[in-house]
Design a protein around this motif. Structure first.
Motif, PDB file in Angstrom:
ATOM      1  N   GLN A 124       0.682  -1.172  -0.127  1.00  0.00           N
ATOM      2  CA  GLN A 124      -0.050   0.162   0.188  1.00  0.00           C
ATOM      3  C   GLN A 124       0.933   1.302  -0.172  1.00  0.00           C
ATOM      4  OE1 GLN A 124      -0.337  -2.620   2.091  1.00  0.00           O
ATOM      5  NE2 GLN A 124      -2.507  -3.207   1.448  1.00  0.00           N
ATOM      6  N   ILE A 127       1.359   3.070  -3.423  1.00  0.00           N
ATOM      7  CA  ILE A 127       0.279   3.034  -4.242  1.00  0.00           C
ATOM      8  C   ILE A 127      -0.104   4.695  -4.688  1.00  0.00           C
ATOM      9  CG2 ILE A 127      -2.308   2.961  -4.391  1.00  0.00           C
ATOM     10  CD1 ILE A 127      -2.199   0.185  -3.312  1.00  0.00           C
ATOM     11  N   ILE A 128      -0.026   5.627  -3.687  1.00  0.00           N
ATOM     12  CA  ILE A 128      -0.220   6.908  -4.023  1.00  0.00           C
ATOM     13  C   ILE A 128       0.874   7.227  -5.069  1.00  0.00           C
ATOM     14  CG2 ILE A 128      -0.132   9.197  -3.175  1.00  0.00           C
ATOM     15  CD1 ILE A 128      -1.286   8.347  -0.413  1.00  0.00           C
ATOM     16  N   PRO A 129       2.033   7.139  -4.746  1.00  0.00           N
ATOM     17  CA  PRO A 129       3.020   7.760  -5.933  1.00  0.00           C
ATOM     18  C   PRO A 129       2.905   6.994  -7.172  1.00  0.00           C
ATOM     19  CG  PRO A 129       4.210   7.560  -3.790  1.00  0.00           C
ATOM     20  CD  PRO A 129       2.781   6.975  -3.499  1.00  0.00           C
ATOM     21  N   GLN A 130       2.707   5.838  -7.227  1.00  0.00           N
ATOM     22  CA  GLN A 130       2.394   4.986  -8.499  1.00  0.00           C
ATOM     23  C   GLN A 130       1.450   5.346  -8.977  1.00  0.00           C
ATOM     24  OE1 GLN A 130       1.933   0.965  -6.805  1.00  0.00           O
ATOM     25  NE2 GLN A 130       4.175   0.480  -7.528  1.00  0.00           N
ATOM     26  N   TYR A 131      -0.025   5.925  -8.469  1.00  0.00           N
ATOM     27  CA  TYR A 131      -1.027   6.401  -8.940  1.00  0.00           C
ATOM     28  C   TYR A 131      -0.661   7.900  -9.579  1.00  0.00           C
ATOM     29  CZ  TYR A 131      -5.191   9.392  -9.124  1.00  0.00           C
ATOM     30  OH  TYR A 131      -6.140  10.289  -9.603  1.00  0.00           O
ATOM     31  N   LEU A 132       0.076   8.559  -8.891  1.00  0.00           N
ATOM     32  CA  LEU A 132       0.424   9.908  -9.357  1.00  0.00           C
ATOM     33  C   LEU A 132       1.357  10.100 -10.719  1.00  0.00           C
ATOM     34  CD1 LEU A 132       1.452  11.761  -6.036  1.00  0.00           C
ATOM     35  CD2 LEU A 132      -0.632  12.101  -7.373  1.00  0.00           C
ATOM     36  N   PRO A 149       2.271  -1.578 -11.713  1.00  0.00           N
ATOM     37  CA  PRO A 149       3.133  -2.059 -10.547  1.00  0.00           C
ATOM     38  C   PRO A 149       3.663  -3.193 -10.802  1.00  0.00           C
ATOM     39  CG  PRO A 149       0.756  -1.481 -10.105  1.00  0.00           C
ATOM     40  CD  PRO A 149       0.890  -1.492 -11.746  1.00  0.00           C
ATOM     41  N   MET A 213      -7.966  -5.919  -5.846  1.00  0.00           N
ATOM     42  CA  MET A 213      -9.255  -5.018  -6.350  1.00  0.00           C
ATOM     43  C   MET A 213      -8.437  -3.350  -5.945  1.00  0.00           C
ATOM     44  SD  MET A 213     -12.550  -6.480  -4.703  1.00  0.00           S
ATOM     45  CE  MET A 213     -13.677  -5.119  -4.787  1.00  0.00           C
ATOM     46  N   MET A 214      -7.677  -3.179  -5.198  1.00  0.00           N
ATOM     47  CA  MET A 214      -7.259  -1.793  -4.837  1.00  0.00           C
ATOM     48  C   MET A 214      -6.899  -0.972  -6.204  1.00  0.00           C
ATOM     49  SD  MET A 214      -5.154  -0.193  -2.056  1.00  0.00           S
ATOM     50  CE  MET A 214      -5.908  -0.515  -0.321  1.00  0.00           C
ATOM     51  N   MET A 217      -9.271  -0.385  -8.927  1.00  0.00           N
ATOM     52  CA  MET A 217     -10.435   0.576  -8.603  1.00  0.00           C
ATOM     53  C   MET A 217      -9.704   2.114  -8.460  1.00  0.00           C
ATOM     54  SD  MET A 217     -12.249  -1.442  -5.326  1.00  0.00           S
ATOM     55  CE  MET A 217     -13.062   0.168  -4.709  1.00  0.00           C
ATOM     56  N   ILE A 218      -8.391   2.109  -8.348  1.00  0.00           N
ATOM     57  CA  ILE A 218      -7.899   3.316  -8.228  1.00  0.00           C
ATOM     58  C   ILE A 218      -7.625   3.917  -9.631  1.00  0.00           C
ATOM     59  CG2 ILE A 218      -5.867   4.760  -7.531  1.00  0.00           C
ATOM     60  CD1 ILE A 218      -5.686   2.937  -4.953  1.00  0.00           C
ATOM     61  N   ALA A 233     -17.384  -4.618  -7.715  1.00  0.00           N
ATOM     62  CA  ALA A 233     -17.808  -3.805  -6.581  1.00  0.00           C
ATOM     63  C   ALA A 233     -18.697  -2.699  -7.267  1.00  0.00           C
ATOM     64  CB  ALA A 233     -16.405  -3.160  -6.148  1.00  0.00           C
TER      65      ALA A 233
ATOM     66  N   GLN B  37       8.574   9.085  -1.536  1.00  0.00           N
ATOM     67  CA  GLN B  37       7.627  10.100  -1.902  1.00  0.00           C
ATOM     68  C   GLN B  37       6.621   9.984  -0.889  1.00  0.00           C
ATOM     69  OE1 GLN B  37       5.700  10.190  -5.721  1.00  0.00           O
ATOM     70  NE2 GLN B  37       5.119  12.193  -5.467  1.00  0.00           N
ATOM     71  N   PHE B 229      -8.215  -5.713   2.910  1.00  0.00           N
ATOM     72  CA  PHE B 229      -8.822  -4.513   2.228  1.00  0.00           C
ATOM     73  C   PHE B 229     -10.286  -4.743   1.701  1.00  0.00           C
ATOM     74  CE2 PHE B 229      -9.519  -2.163  -2.024  1.00  0.00           C
ATOM     75  CZ  PHE B 229      -9.600  -1.187  -1.172  1.00  0.00           C
ATOM     76  N   MET B 234     -17.060  -5.229   0.638  1.00  0.00           N
ATOM     77  CA  MET B 234     -17.721  -6.054  -0.253  1.00  0.00           C
ATOM     78  C   MET B 234     -18.917  -6.707   0.458  1.00  0.00           C
ATOM     79  SD  MET B 234     -17.349  -5.341  -3.444  1.00  0.00           S
ATOM     80  CE  MET B 234     -18.001  -6.632  -4.177  1.00  0.00           C
ATOM     81  N   PHE B 258      -7.922   8.473  -2.130  1.00  0.00           N
ATOM     82  CA  PHE B 258      -8.563   8.602  -3.476  1.00  0.00           C
ATOM     83  C   PHE B 258     -10.136   8.846  -3.412  1.00  0.00           C
ATOM     84  CE2 PHE B 258      -4.873   5.820  -3.322  1.00  0.00           C
ATOM     85  CZ  PHE B 258      -4.170   6.319  -4.342  1.00  0.00           C
TER      86      PHE B 258
END
Lengths: 279, 295
Positions: A124, A127-132, A149, A213-214, A217-218, A233, B37, B229, B234, B258
């Motif tokens: 986890q 995830i934020i930097p990968q998303y950015l 990823p 899933m995460m 979903m992002i 979902a 980061q 998670f 769900m 998010f």
């Protein structure tokens, strides 16, 4: 009581326990399939044990869910993501695993330490930097985002390093005497021998990608770009309490992996038993 | 001081570096830069709509420690781990011991128990949600009860834990079965000759010989449970009253980062989680040195 009768009774008791367990494991699956073939009215009828839906089995739920969610695209997205991730993981990990397992080069220990650290850190945190990054590249809602990823794998590198290390060194020495260079030794001799580790890695990668899933979903919020797991979902959000349709969606999401599992049952179970993955 | 490398060693070093480079670059870009980061983001306040970061030091961490929602999510996550890991492993161990013999239908049982492992958790959660349904669910019908399994906060978390245990049984069982098969048969033969009971052989041979595998499973099990998670949201609606009693820390992270685009706060939450998992991993490894029997 004779020895024979005693062992026979023990065997019966053991089978009894295991069968009860197996039934408990199966009930949710049976219930899922049975509900998927009912009408909404039948699903909430007073007697849920009225198993065979009145008259005929209903296939309407499947076609309705199929049409409103474009399952064909979902299957395609999921399959492509799995294929790409498996190819990338196997290619990068087999080379890095061979290098770390059998060659000497500068900074080897440092690089292996990085591999171990990545395995210990919960994913986890990336995830934020990968998303950015994905969003900075303008690649949200694309196949690239789903792969992103999974382009390299620390777990796979570790698994293959272990795999290569257990191979006997005489083989490689013989090839060296025959005039093979390092790449030929790796590509023609060692890599085919490490096949079973690669199969394990492929199975892990595929299962992990399919279940995750995460991340989808992002990065793939658009329902035409997402995967089966993440689409469920959304499906649940849309059909809230129309359980037959939800169950039809669940059946369709589960079936492909189930078929693969039943075909390659031995590889699945043994791959996990021998390498103890991190799922 | 530099050692002079032979030509052979040089080519080897060259190939080693070439072959490790894709993975190295990938790890640096996809994992190590993100760690840095994320830590930096956790020290920043994110502007409205997720735009702009202002360095604020430990503000997010102080907020997180004061936030009852973070506290509750921590409790929920720990509760889930403390319940599912020991119960799940005990049941798997019993199943593995029962299966560890020559018998008919072994592969069949193994296939069935392993089944949840290959299913999308979303699909599994949806079926259980339907079975837990208060008015029309299978469980209330079968038991003749009228319990709001997933709407009543006091039982909802147990219901989620049941699904978690159910899902992981086969995986643990297969790993333990592998461990059991590695125990040399002569140990058991010797014990039988000495007249040891089944009970004694289990606690004095099976458990110690299996302890490395048991520790591996406990460790990966705890770490996995702390990263739970998808199951809770769900199985029940995120709007449900009971959801706050099962909402795990990773969901809070997802929600903050998010849905509310409050990345700084989300990053702080995930860093706290990282530290906790780190401490637990370290503690388990210390215990391992004390308790695990290596041949």
């Amino acid at each position: 009581m004779g020895y024979q009768t005693k062992t026979r009774i023990t065997a019966l008791v053991i089978h009894g326990i295991l069968i009860c367990g197996a039934i408990i494991m199966m009930i949710p699956f049976i219930w899922m399939v049975l509900t998927a073939f009912k009408t909404r009215g039948q699903s909430i009828s007073v007697d849920p044990f009225y198993i065979f839906p009145n008259g005929s089995w209903q296939f309407g739920n499947f076609s309705q869910v199929w049409n409103s969610y474009n399952f064909l695209t979902l299957y395609f997205n999921t399959l492509l993501m799995i294929l790409l991730r498996v190819i990338f993981a196997c290619l990068t990990a087999t080379m890095a695993g061979y290098a770390l397992g059998r060659l000497n080069f500068p900074f080897k220990r440092l690089i292996f330490a990085l591999v171990l650290i990545q395995m210990m850190v919960p994913s986890q945190i990336f995830i934020i930097p990968q998303y950015l990054m994905v969003s900075g590249l303008g690649m949200l809602n694309t196949q690239f985002a789903l792969l992103f990823p999974g382009m390299v794998t620390a777990f796979g590198t570790y698994l293959l390093k272990q795999g290569y290390q257990t191979l006997p060194k005489e083989l490689e020495e013989a090839a060296e005497i025959d005039g093979c260079n390092i790449w030929q030794r790796f590509y023609k001799i060692m890599m085919p021998l490490a096949r079973s580790s690669m199969v394990s890695l492929g199975i892990f990668t595929a299962l992990f990608a399919y279940k995750d899933m995460m991340w989808p979903m992002i990065v793939c919020t658009n329902s035409s770009a997402t995967t089966l797991a993440a689409a469920l979902a959304k499906l649940q959000g849309q059909f809230t309490s129309n359980y037959p349709q939800l169950m039809a969606g669940a059946v369709m999401a589960v079936i492909p992996m189930l078929m693969i599992y039943l075909f390659f049952q031995k590889q699945f179970v043994e791959g996990i038993a021998t390498s103890g993955g991190k799922l | 001081m530099k050692r002079k490398l032979t030509r052979k060693q040089k080519t080897e070093a060259k190939w080693g570096l070439i072959m490790v480079t894709p993975t190295l670059i990938g790890l640096l870009v996809l994992n190590f830069y993100p760690i840095v980061q994320t830590i930096y983001l956790s020290l920043c306040k994110t502007g409205d709509f997720g735009i702009g970061n202002v360095f604020i030091g430990f503000g997010n961490y102080i907020d997180a420690f004061k936030d009852p929602e973070v506290f509750q999510a921590m409790i929920n996550t720990f509760k889930y781990a403390i319940v599912t890991v020991p119960i799940g492993i005990s049941i798997s161990l019993v199943l593995a011991v029962l299966l560890n013999r020559k018998m008919k239908g072994r592969t069949f049982y193994r296939t069935i128990y392993f089944l949840p492992m290959i299913c999308a958790p979303a699909a599994v959660a949806m079926v259980w949600r339907w079975m837990y349904n208060m008015d029309f669910g299978l469980i209330n019908h079968a038991l003749g009860t009228n319990t709001g399994w997933i709407t009543d906060p006091s039982v909802a978390w147990i219901c989620v834990a049941v699904v978690g245990i159910w899902s992981g049984l086969g995986y643990n069982m297969v790993l333990l079965l592998g461990g059991l098969q590695d125990i040399p048969k002569d140990y058991y033969e010797a014990a039988t000759i000495d007249g040891a009971s089944g009970f004694h052989t289990f606690f004095n041979i099976t458990i110690p010989m299996l302890s490395p595998m048991l520790f591996f499973i406990i460790q990966t099990g705890i770490i996995g449970a702390l990263q739970l998670f998808d199951l809770p949201f769900m199985i029940m609606d995120t709007t449900s009253r009971a959801f706050s009693s099962v909402k795990p820390i990773t969901y809070l992270f997802y929600e903050q980062s998010f849905i509310y685009s409050n990345r700084g706060y989300g990053a702080a939450i995930v860093v706290v989680m990282l530290v906790i998992i780190g401490i637990i991993t370290f503690a388990i490894q210390r215990l391992e040195k004390k308790w695990v029997f290596y041949n």
